[in-house]
Design an enzyme around this catalytic site. Structure first.
Site, short mmCIF file in Angstrom:
data_model
loop_
_atom_site.label_atom_id
_atom_site.label_comp_id
_atom_site.label_asym_id
_atom_site.label_seq_id
_atom_site.Cartn_x
_atom_site.Cartn_y
_atom_site.Cartn_z
N GLY A 119 0.63 -1.10 0.10
CA GLY A 119 0.00 -0.14 0.02
C GLY A 119 0.94 0.97 0.09
N TYR A 150 -3.12 -19.26 -3.47
CA TYR A 150 -3.64 -18.03 -3.38
C TYR A 150 -5.17 -18.28 -3.25
CZ TYR A 150 -6.13 -13.65 -4.46
OH TYR A 150 -7.11 -12.81 -4.23
N HIS A 173 -0.23 -7.23 -13.16
CA HIS A 173 -1.59 -7.29 -13.61
C HIS A 173 -1.41 -6.60 -15.17
CE1 HIS A 173 -2.26 -7.65 -9.39
NE2 HIS A 173 -3.10 -8.34 -9.94
N1 UFG Z 1 -1.19 -11.70 -18.37
C1 UFG Z 1 -0.45 -11.69 -19.79
N2 UFG Z 1 0.80 -11.14 -19.63
C2 UFG Z 1 1.00 -10.08 -18.32
C3 UFG Z 1 0.10 -10.39 -17.29
C4 UFG Z 1 -1.06 -11.12 -17.37
O1 UFG Z 1 -0.56 -12.49 -20.30
O2 UFG Z 1 1.99 -9.49 -18.24
C5 UFG Z 1 -2.74 -12.48 -18.57
C6 UFG Z 1 -2.34 -13.48 -17.36
O3 UFG Z 1 -2.15 -14.91 -17.93
C7 UFG Z 1 -3.98 -13.57 -17.46
C8 UFG Z 1 -4.70 -12.22 -17.71
O4 UFG Z 1 -3.45 -11.49 -18.41
O5 UFG Z 1 -4.81 -14.58 -18.39
C9 UFG Z 1 -5.03 -11.43 -16.35
O6 UFG Z 1 -3.76 -11.50 -15.59
P1 UFG Z 1 -3.66 -10.69 -14.33
O7 UFG Z 1 -2.15 -10.99 -13.77
O8 UFG Z 1 -3.85 -9.10 -14.70
O9 UFG Z 1 -5.04 -11.43 -13.42
P2 UFG Z 1 -5.05 -12.79 -12.95
O10 UFG Z 1 -6.26 -13.17 -13.87
O11 UFG Z 1 -4.02 -13.42 -12.98
O12 UFG Z 1 -5.52 -12.46 -11.30
C10 UFG Z 1 -6.50 -11.32 -11.10
C11 UFG Z 1 -6.14 -11.10 -9.41
C12 UFG Z 1 -6.23 -12.34 -8.57
C13 UFG Z 1 -7.62 -12.90 -8.86
C14 UFG Z 1 -7.97 -13.30 -10.24
C15 UFG Z 1 -9.31 -13.65 -10.52
O13 UFG Z 1 -4.68 -10.67 -9.45
O14 UFG Z 1 -6.15 -11.95 -7.03
O15 UFG Z 1 -7.83 -12.16 -10.99
O16 UFG Z 1 -9.66 -14.00 -11.68
F1 UFG Z 1 -7.69 -14.13 -8.13
#
Ligand code: UFG
Length: 327
Positions: free
Chosen positions: A36, A142, A188
């Site tokens: 944070g 997680y 993200h």
């Molecule tokens: N992605 C990429 N390249 C990157 C980052 C992400 O291709 O550099 C893809 C990931 O593989 C995924 C999508 O983009 O398919 C979204 O990824 P994020 O990391 O933005 O989010 P996540 O889906 O992994 O996770 C988020 C939250 C979690 C939660 C989840 C629930 O971070 O806390 O959504 O869907 F559990």
């Protein structure tokens, strides 16, 4: 109401704090500033820096801030990928920290609790979109750690009469003019894509294009953080009337990683180059929410239903804060 917000200096917690203050609630923020930012805490909220692992600090918090009506618990480790590398940080710390908090909550007669839970409970869904009746198969340590906390709440409700809501977020994103997403390191999708548009990265790496989806990349349900914040407030206000609840929270439509990048190209006017890399462990192919239950029971309606508007709100914040918060 007087609301304790753990993680109120973080991304979703700080924006929910601001919405709570605007709605006339009294807010106490408890945050260890691990992820944070002190600058993200709304100036009208009381801010206590401390760690949920520190039981003495928690006791002091409740002794100094009497009369808390409800808790919104955001503070936690939140990364699917990191949890696959450091499982105990999640399975142990997320559970123990929530248990410490709940112990103090019941000791101080705090009867209402809202948990930031996750779509990562649904790794292998039988139906899409995913509603609250879907079987729970955590996709990573997680997700499992959030399920542990959901079970803690179940027992605290049964034994101590706590009323709680578990809000299973799908992909939180978007920003407000005053507060936004600033993680270090950033993992993200949307903020990373916008960092490419700002010239801070050369390209975005797409994690796998061989999933069983229309374009081979993962499909997610992107929900604006302000809509999430409003869901917390509605849930807190309805607990006395409705009792404990579990709600899945998303927009109800899925976008692939390539569609997100393409939308960001339109919003920013930047080419945003991408390369394809290997899959990231723990990533399910498709996660799309059915939020019919919260719409029906609480009248929740997302304001941001278009991905373009969500990304535009994030782009505005990232342009105004290219290096995030000062502290
Ligand atoms: N992605 C990429 N390249 C990157 C980052 C992400 O291709 O550099 C893809 C990931 O593989 C995924 C999508 O983009 O398919 C979204 O990824 P994020 O990391 O933005 O989010 P996540 O889906 O992994 O996770 C988020 C939250 C979690 C939660 C989840 C629930 O971070 O806390 O959504 O869907 F559990």
């Amino acid at each position: 109401m007087k609301i304790l917000v753990t993680g109120g200096a973080g991304y979703i917690g700080s924006i929910t704090t601001a919405e709570l203050v605007q709605a006339g609630h009294d807010v106490v923020v408890f945050d260890n500033l691990y992820q944070g930012h002190a600058d993200a805490v709304h100036p009208e909220a009381a801010f206590v820096q401390g760690d949920l692992a520190d039981q003495a600090a928690l006791k002091r918090l409740f002794a100094e801030h009497r009369g808390i009506d409800g808790i919104m618990h955001f503070a936690s480790y939140t990364l699917v990928g990191e949890s696959m590398e450091q499982p105990l940080m999640y399975l142990r710390d997320n559970l123990v920290n929530a248990a410490n908090l709940l112990e103090q909550a019941v000791a101080h007669d705090v009867g209402r609790f809202i948990l930031s839970s996750t779509a990562n409970l649904f790794d292998d869904p039988e139906r899409m979109p995913i509603d609250e009746n879907e079987r729970i198969v955590p996709g990573s340590p997680y997700g499992e750690s959030k399920f542990f906390v959901e079970r803690l709440l179940h027992w605290f409700a049964r034994i101590h009469g706590l009323r709680y809501a578990c809000l299973r977020y799908f992909n939180a994103c978007g920003d407000t003019p005053g507060r936004g997403e600033d993680h270090d390191p950033e993992t993200h999708l949307i903020p990373i894509v916008l960092q490419v548009a700002l010239g801070q990265r050369r390209h975005i790496t797409v994690f796998g294009d061989d999933y069983d989806t229309p374009d081979g990349t993962c499909v997610r349900d992107y929900i604006h953080v302000v809509d999430l914040a409003q869901a917390h407030i509605l849930a807190m206000e309805a607990l006395d009337q409705l009792g404990s609840r579990k709600y899945n929270l998303g927009n109800g439509s899925g976008f692939s990683v390539l569609e997100v990048i393409e939308t960001a190209r339109r919003v920013t006017g930047h080419p945003i180059p991408h390369v394809v890399g290997p899959r990231r462990p723990g990533d399910p192919a498709v996660l799309i929410a059915s939020s019919e239950t919260i719409r029906r029971e609480l009248g929740w309606q997302p304001r941001y239903t278009e991905l373009e508007d969500i990304i535009r709100s994030a782009w505005e914040w990232h342009q105004a804060h290219p290096h995030g918060y000062a502290k």
